[in-house]
Design a protein around this motif. Sequence first.
Motif, PDB file in Angstrom:
ATOM      1  N   ALA A  70       0.838  -1.201   0.000  1.00 22.99           N
ATOM      2  CA  ALA A  70       0.000   0.000   0.000  1.00 22.99           C
ATOM      3  C   ALA A  70       0.878   1.258   0.000  1.00 22.99           C
ATOM      4  N   LEU A  71       1.908   1.265   0.807  1.00 21.86           N
ATOM      5  CA  LEU A  71       2.823   2.421   0.824  1.00 21.86           C
ATOM      6  C   LEU A  71       3.474   2.616  -0.546  1.00 21.86           C
ATOM      7  N   ASP A  72       3.899   1.510  -1.175  1.00 20.91           N
ATOM      8  CA  ASP A  72       4.486   1.592  -2.519  1.00 20.91           C
ATOM      9  C   ASP A  72       3.524   2.247  -3.508  1.00 20.91           C
ATOM     10  N   LEU A  73       2.232   2.046  -3.287  1.00 16.83           N
ATOM     11  CA  LEU A  73       1.211   2.607  -4.166  1.00 16.83           C
ATOM     12  C   LEU A  73       0.806   4.023  -3.766  1.00 16.83           C
ATOM     13  N   GLY A  74       1.451   4.559  -2.725  1.00 17.03           N
ATOM     14  CA  GLY A  74       1.174   5.927  -2.305  1.00 17.03           C
ATOM     15  C   GLY A  74       0.049   6.070  -1.298  1.00 17.03           C
ATOM     16  N   VAL A  75      -0.367   4.981  -0.684  1.00 13.87           N
ATOM     17  CA  VAL A  75      -1.487   5.000   0.255  1.00 13.87           C
ATOM     18  C   VAL A  75      -0.970   5.056   1.695  1.00 13.87           C
ATOM     19  N   PRO A  76      -1.459   5.976   2.509  1.00 14.16           N
ATOM     20  CA  PRO A  76      -1.103   5.974   3.934  1.00 14.16           C
ATOM     21  C   PRO A  76      -1.639   4.706   4.604  1.00 14.16           C
ATOM     22  N   VAL A  77      -0.898   4.197   5.580  1.00  9.92           N
ATOM     23  CA  VAL A  77      -1.349   3.008   6.299  1.00  9.92           C
ATOM     24  C   VAL A  77      -1.472   3.316   7.789  1.00  9.92           C
TER      25      VAL A  77
END
Length: 158
Positions: A70-77
Amino acid sequence: MAEPRIHALHGFVGSGKTTLAGWLERELPGMRFTPDEWMVALYGPNLNAEEFPPAFARVMTLMEGQWTRALDLGVPVILDHGYWRRADRDALRAKAAALGVPLTLYALTLPDEEALRRVRSRNAKPDALPISDETFRLLRARFQPLEADEEAVRVGQE
């Protein structure tokens, strides 16, 4: 959308981590990872003491693969884990640095009496991972509060 960032929650059982994680998930928005939900979905609510540690380790490994993607895709976790041990918090800081992603640690505090009251209430829900009073006390001894050098956003009532 918010920038890719790790939002990690440090707090004991019943301190309000999942409530805060749900709020962050909606407000950022971001992707929330709550181990208790995965444990119940994959293994049911009644694992015994011998089964729980390896099952929990598998869930944490699966979740890490997903939240790093998810981080690689630019999404905050939002990591709704608790990070009870200093070593786990240090490992997360190192992981964030290696990924080149900022980390915000939220420290949730609540008096034990109120946390135990919340746990008892939560235990009555069908999708809960039940925690007995005895287990609550045993786990409490394993909890390591933040140390003076650990930066965090403080949330709580203590």
